[in-house]
Design a protein around this motif. Structure first.
Motif: not given
Length: 709
Positions: A524, A469, A463, A466-467, A520-521, A554
């Motif tokens: 964000v 973000y 992901s 995610m990192y 989560f995708d 978060m």
């Protein structure tokens, strides 16, 4: 030459023929278990090399386990594909050996407890379970459904093996309460029929034939001296029994059962069953290494299944109901604890890792828990024993760090997870960096946090969105911190925030779960669009269009506030205060209702963890629930999650206000009613992260005798 304990005094010569005889079997199991032990010491490559030398079902299962561990720790597609292929081979080999044992029982291992071929049935079921997990992690809905079908078949097999064990123990009177099939205190259904309380505790599908091996699906388009790091040997007859009783007889589980039972009679019953399970060691029932393998493996797999199914969020549980699954968390945990007594073999070691992961991960995220829900003494003892047995593994450092985090010692957690050399397993190294970065976020060490998440990009392919973000969110916070004191430094942070946050859309939507984009995708991706829209609408820089602290947001979804001490919670409140400080944020006056609700919800959560329950409730009522859903949805690219989550937070406030499980019944009823509101709410972003907390809260209240009105 590798040392072997128990049944064999030296390394066994393993038959390389496709079919094992009853004489070959113990040697094959011994060799496979000794090789698989390297997995728990982070030396997966050595385990794979050694296991590849054998062709028995035990070797195939061990090799599949090694690849499976790589797959689930790293979520890397190529590793999952390799694991899938290996698991299919393991299933086929185990199935063939089981059929041969059934056709000619005289040539099979002779057990007084289990039917001929039960050990191969277990290997087949374990392979199916791992294959099911890999399939569900696959991006294809078709593959996911295949996975659930395999899960169903494995469930049937495990239930059948546990019933064989239960019948033997009842027939011989050898302590039936120790069997994983008999420790369950609730009734279950098998094939739609009610069964006695000593059955598996899980709603299982109707029995299927032994020959039902093919899936009924068609693919659709789509600092001390260095310790000895060699792993322990597999002890076939497990002579070293004294070590197993060092600490695992802890009676915390008994206290848990008694404290959470709705009445005295049930309390006594649960405590008696749990104590019987702990006092009786299955190694006093049999010393046969094959039987002990079956027992520990069934306890591991059946226990894990029951725990996982008991944790399913409400929305997802509807899908699983189509496959006739229902979990029993207490029964599952008793099975896992029972399996962990065999920690010298891969079944027991995996059970120990899963048990620690459950309490330090899933349970640590939850708020509505009864007294003793986390058996801290027993867990610390288990962790110590695992670290002694497998000193080369960094997985135990991760678990220790999580324990420290749960104890609000985030700084110590950051320190412990970075100790020692890197693991030989790259997926474990990625987990260590990720865990450290999260803790840096909770400790408000934003620079280190951002750098850690950027490092994760090069270590793990799961992901990247995610990192990036999370790193970008940290740079937003750094920009806000320095904007008044050092304009040049602040501009540098603003540039990095914009760079990383605008990289996010390039990486979202590439991974999926059951044919759908990851939640989560979705979350964000919408946030970046929202901030771009606001920057254009307000004629301001992108970083100035970011709303309420994304780091605090978060922290909420990762249960970070639970890990913060008083000082760190105060810092969180200060960072949240930036939003409504018109001197630093000139856009607050024109902020929409969803941002104001988000700010109030996060602030109320900080109050709750500081023990300021009346202030938390007031903030929720005035700042969140004063808005209705239609008003929130009318906002541009709105955050709709604060409204349902506010009802969850209010439920926790009532739980704390009541004095928890032994408190005022009327207030506990309000807690239950608030949970019900969230359960009935329409789908919202990241609801699964709250869903687990709701499921746990509902189960806790049920044990207190409190149900929704």
């Amino acid at each position: 030459m590798r040392r072997l304990g128990g049944l064999l005094g030296s390394r066994a010569t393993v038959s390389t023929s496709k079919s094992l005889t009853a004489l070959d079997e113990p040697a094959a199991l011994q060799d496979a278990m000794a090789s698989a032990a390297h997995i728990m010491n982070d030396d997966v490559e050595l385990a794979e090399t050694e296991l590849s030398k054998g062709s028995s079902p035990f070797h195939k299962l061990g090799l599949s386990t090694a690849l499976f561990l790589r797959a689930v720790l790293g979520f890397e597609k190529e590793v999952m594909e390799k694991a899938h292929a290996c698991l299919m081979d393991a299933e086929e080999v185990a199935s063939e050996h089981q059929r041969r044992a059934i056709r000619d029982p005289s040539k099979a291992h002779q057990s007084k407890i289990y039917n001929p071929g039960a050990e191969y049935a277990l290997c087949h079921a374990e392979s199916q379970l791992m294959s099911a997990v890999v399939a569900v992690l696959n991006e294809s809905l078709t593959e996911s459904l295949k996975g659930f079908y395999k899960l169903r078949k494995a469930f049937t097999t495990l239930h059948d093996i546990s019933e064989q064990e239960r019948r033997y123990l009842e027939r011989t009177g050898k302590g039936a309460a120790s069997s994983q099939a008999s420790v369950v205190t609730s009734s279950s259904s098998v094939g739609g029929q009610e069964t006695p309380a000593q059955s598996s505790g899980v709603l299982t599908p109707a029995d299927s034939s032994e020959e039902e091996d093919e899936d009924d699906f068609v693919d659709a388009q789509e600092s001390s001296p260095a310790p000895d790091t060699s792993p322990p040997v597999y002890q076939g007859d497990l002579d070293g029994r004294s070590m197993e009783k060092l600490s695992l007889e802890d009676t915390v589980t008994n206290k848990l059962n008694s404290s959470m039972a709705p009445n005295g009679a049930a309390s006594d019953s649960n405590a008696a069953v749990a104590k019987a399970d702990q006092d009786i060691d299955f190694r006093t029932i049999t010393s046969d290494p094959i039987d002990l393998f079956i027992h520990s493996g069934t306890a591991l797999c059946f226990g894990l299944l029951q725990v996982l199914l008991s944790m399913i969020p409400p929305a997802f549980a509807k899908l699983l109901s189509l496959f006739s699954f229902r979990g029993d968390r207490e029964a599952g945990l008793r099975m896992l604890w029972s399996a962990s007594k065999f920690k010298h073999n891969i079944n027991g070691a995996m059970a120990g890792l899963i048990t620690l992961g459950f309490y330090n991960g899933a349970v640590a995220f939850c708020d509505i828990l009864g007294k003793g829900a986390v058996p801290e003494t027993r867990l610390h003892d288990l962790l110590r024993e695992m670290r002694d047995l497998y000193p080369g593994s960094k997985l135990w450092l991760l678990e220790e760090a999580r324990m420290l985090g749960a104890d609000k010692q985030v700084e110590k957690a950051i320190e412990i997870v970075g100790q020692g050399q890197d693991s030989g397993l790259k997926q474990v190294n990625a987990l260590r960096v990720f865990e450290r970065s999260l803790n840096c976020m909770y400790a408000h060490r934003y620079e280190e946090c951002a750098q850690g998440f950027i490092e994760c990009v090069g270590m793990n392919s799961w992901s990247h969105g995610m990192y990036y973000y999370l790193a970008g969110a940290c740079y937003v916070e750094l920009y806000r911190l320095h904007n008044e004191s050092d304009a040049k430094l602040a501009e540098g942070y603003a540039a990095m925030a914009e760079e990383y946050l605008h990289i996010v859309p390039q990486h979202v939507g590439k991974k999926g779960f059951m044919g759908r984009q990851l939640p989560f995708d979705t979350f964000v991706g919408r946030k970046i669009k929202k901030w771009d829209h606001r920057a254009e609408k307000w004629h301001c820089k992108f970083v100035d269009a970011v709303g309420v602290s994304p780091v605090a947001e978060m922290s909420y979804f990762w249960s970070g506030f639970r890990r913060m001490n008083a000082s760190q919670l105060q810092t969180s409140l200060e960072r949240l205060a930036w939003s409504e400080d018109v001197g630093r944020n000139p856009h607050w006056e024109q902020e929409a209702a969803d941002e104001k609700a988000t700010l109030a919800l996060l602030r109320a959560t900080c109050f709750r963890f500081r023990g300021e329950i009346p202030q938390a409730k007031g903030t929720i009522a005035e700042g969140v629930l004063s808005h209705d859903l239609a008003e929130i949805k009318a906002c541009d690219l709105p955050d709709t999650w604060p409204l349902p989550v506010a009802h969850y937070e209010l439920a926790v406030c009532y739980w704390d206000q009541a004095g928890r499980e032994s408190g005022d019944r009327a207030t506990l009823q309000k807690c239950s009613d608030e949970l019900l509101k969230v359960e009935k709410w329409e789908s919202f972003e990241l609801e699964a992260r709250v869903g687990l907390k709701i499921t746990t809260g509902r189960e806790t209240l049920r044990k207190c005798g409190v149900v929704s009105s």
